[in-house]
Motif scaffolding. Sequence first.
Motif, PDB file in Angstrom:
ATOM      1  N   PRO B 103       0.825  -1.217   0.000  1.00  0.00           N
ATOM      2  CA  PRO B 103       0.000   0.000   0.000  1.00  0.00           C
ATOM      3  C   PRO B 103       0.858   1.266   0.000  1.00  0.00           C
ATOM      4  N   GLY B 104       0.513   2.209  -0.840  1.00  0.00           N
ATOM      5  CA  GLY B 104       1.193   3.505  -0.856  1.00  0.00           C
ATOM      6  C   GLY B 104       2.451   3.560  -1.702  1.00  0.00           C
ATOM      7  N   VAL B 105       2.889   2.406  -2.226  1.00  0.00           N
ATOM      8  CA  VAL B 105       4.152   2.368  -2.965  1.00  0.00           C
ATOM      9  C   VAL B 105       4.070   3.181  -4.252  1.00  0.00           C
ATOM     10  N   ASP B 106       3.022   2.954  -5.026  1.00  0.00           N
ATOM     11  CA  ASP B 106       2.920   3.615  -6.325  1.00  0.00           C
ATOM     12  C   ASP B 106       2.975   5.129  -6.176  1.00  0.00           C
ATOM     13  N   GLN B 107       2.210   5.637  -5.219  1.00  0.00           N
ATOM     14  CA  GLN B 107       2.142   7.091  -5.052  1.00  0.00           C
ATOM     15  C   GLN B 107       3.451   7.665  -4.492  1.00  0.00           C
ATOM     16  N   ALA B 108       4.036   6.968  -3.528  1.00  0.00           N
ATOM     17  CA  ALA B 108       5.295   7.461  -2.939  1.00  0.00           C
ATOM     18  C   ALA B 108       6.392   7.521  -4.002  1.00  0.00           C
ATOM     19  N   LEU B 109       6.464   6.489  -4.849  1.00  0.00           N
ATOM     20  CA  LEU B 109       7.514   6.467  -5.870  1.00  0.00           C
ATOM     21  C   LEU B 109       7.256   7.498  -6.965  1.00  0.00           C
ATOM     22  N   ALA B 110       5.997   7.661  -7.324  1.00  0.00           N
ATOM     23  CA  ALA B 110       5.668   8.667  -8.337  1.00  0.00           C
ATOM     24  C   ALA B 110       6.073  10.045  -7.832  1.00  0.00           C
ATOM     25  N   ASP B 111       5.790  10.315  -6.565  1.00  0.00           N
ATOM     26  CA  ASP B 111       6.150  11.585  -5.932  1.00  0.00           C
ATOM     27  C   ASP B 111       7.684  11.767  -5.909  1.00  0.00           C
ATOM     28  N   LEU B 112       8.385  10.768  -5.368  1.00  0.00           N
ATOM     29  CA  LEU B 112       9.844  10.860  -5.247  1.00  0.00           C
ATOM     30  C   LEU B 112      10.527  11.017  -6.607  1.00  0.00           C
ATOM     31  N   SER B 113       9.982  10.328  -7.619  1.00  0.00           N
ATOM     32  CA  SER B 113      10.662  10.295  -8.922  1.00  0.00           C
ATOM     33  C   SER B 113      10.657  11.650  -9.606  1.00  0.00           C
ATOM     34  N   THR B 114       9.787  12.574  -9.164  1.00  0.00           N
ATOM     35  CA  THR B 114       9.777  13.901  -9.784  1.00  0.00           C
ATOM     36  C   THR B 114      10.928  14.766  -9.260  1.00  0.00           C
ATOM     37  N   ARG B 115      11.519  14.379  -8.118  1.00  0.00           N
ATOM     38  CA  ARG B 115      12.560  15.212  -7.510  1.00  0.00           C
ATOM     39  C   ARG B 115      13.926  14.534  -7.422  1.00  0.00           C
ATOM     40  N   TYR B 116      13.940  13.197  -7.406  1.00  0.00           N
ATOM     41  CA  TYR B 116      15.193  12.485  -7.135  1.00  0.00           C
ATOM     42  C   TYR B 116      15.401  11.372  -8.157  1.00  0.00           C
ATOM     43  N   ARG B 117      16.655  10.969  -8.317  1.00  0.00           N
ATOM     44  CA  ARG B 117      16.951   9.771  -9.080  1.00  0.00           C
ATOM     45  C   ARG B 117      16.638   8.564  -8.203  1.00  0.00           C
ATOM     46  N   LEU B 118      15.760   7.702  -8.651  1.00  0.00           N
ATOM     47  CA  LEU B 118      15.425   6.505  -7.879  1.00  0.00           C
ATOM     48  C   LEU B 118      16.249   5.325  -8.396  1.00  0.00           C
ATOM     49  N   VAL B 119      16.838   4.592  -7.469  1.00  0.00           N
ATOM     50  CA  VAL B 119      17.627   3.413  -7.826  1.00  0.00           C
ATOM     51  C   VAL B 119      17.084   2.214  -7.052  1.00  0.00           C
ATOM     52  N   LEU B 120      16.696   1.183  -7.764  1.00  0.00           N
ATOM     53  CA  LEU B 120      16.266  -0.061  -7.118  1.00  0.00           C
ATOM     54  C   LEU B 120      17.520  -0.849  -6.745  1.00  0.00           C
TER      55      LEU B 120
END
Lengths: 231, 231
Positions: B103-120
């Motif tokens: 729960p909440g993963v999709d929205q949190a990642l969408a939010d973060l990805s607009t400001r930061y480089r996300l690395v799995l």
Amino acid sequence: MRITTVGLDADDTLWHNETIFRLTQDRFRDLLADVAEPAVLDARLAAVEQRNLALYGYGVKGFTLSLIETAMELTGGDPPGRMIADILAAGREMLAHPVETLPGVDQALADLSTRYRLVLITKGDLLHQEQKLAASGLGDLFAAVEILSEKDASTYARIFERHGTGASAAAMCGNSMRSDILPALEAGAYAAHIPYHVTWAHEVAEAPSDHPRFIELAAIAQLPAWVRSLG
Amino acid sequence: MRITTVGLDADDTLWHNETIFRLTQDRFRDLLADVAEPAVLDARLAAVEQRNLALYGYGVKGFTLSLIETAMELTGGDPPGRMIADILAAGREMLAHPVETLPGVDQALADLSTRYRLVLITKGDLLHQEQKLAASGLGDLFAAVEILSEKDASTYARIFERHGTGASAAAMCGNSMRSDILPALEAGAYAAHIPYHVTWAHEVAEAPSDHPRFIELAAIAQLPAWVRSLG
């Protein structure tokens, strides 16, 4: 175009691999000698491996699971005595098998590494490939290591972009026409095929005819001179 | 220091994983109900897994092989009927299991990805992790994917250097204190621990006390605000 990056396949290009699979398969034939003819067993194993490839990918662990599945099928679900334990042991031995570099590898890589960025580009189990590279003693010669689930043209393009100046300034070397040569050529790189004496059926493919960026070499010792000849 | 990169663990941080292992282990207990008490079986399986970890690494294929080995040991090498075939089938089902994001993963990642480089940043079977990422639909949000055989401080330092401006400008988020939090802090990054309701014994470790770069969050929905608060 000046070459900046040389990609090298690992299994059966830098060290023996397929022979170890074949030895295990021989042992598997012995274990099931009372149950199935070698040809029947080989065909069944190949079918099980092919069916599992999309789920298991490449590597020893998936191969071991396919051996067990084949043994279960051929014994009607009732494998005798220690058969399964013996297959598990054979799988563990493959993972712990000492790494034996192929003749000329050490010198060819030492030579190439003074002029080009070397990138190891391989499929298989992530941990096992890292362990083999460490055991080979070749690790320090590589600028980068890319362990992949599948090798296609876009993968090569991405890797040669990341670790150099693009595919047109890169040369790939490996024993598998299907995984190392054809997709690297498609990406725009040069490619040198160095056959190993046995090839897994899944990796067999036709050589390109008269391709300007392709060469067939008899041994890795010839690789440095060829790469230098590209300018 | 301005944060440029956010690292995210995958299993049990973005999607369910350990529950699927637990369900398979429940099924394994049922299969061996006539052979061993659950506690005996769990202890034996844990010992087999631990013994095999250096060879098999993390992931479903190694787990399946360890289940088979445990079954062989507990049945004195003579597993009844379809037991081994059932274990193989359970392993394949784990690999083919649908990916369910938390729960909440999709929205949190969408939010973060607009400001930061996300690395799995994840361990496990290379192919299986790629398949889960593809199935999750989250792939496009990540600037990079790093699938590793082990997570330590030097790995985090290297990754945050490669995909950003170093560990001091990076935040790591995951459910495993041992793999996600402690080594990321050691590398100099910020780290947010989001516990999952079950943890594999191997991944358990003490939380750091009063560490200035560490936070415990109840849910991933709180992650974007915390990362922004770092400046």
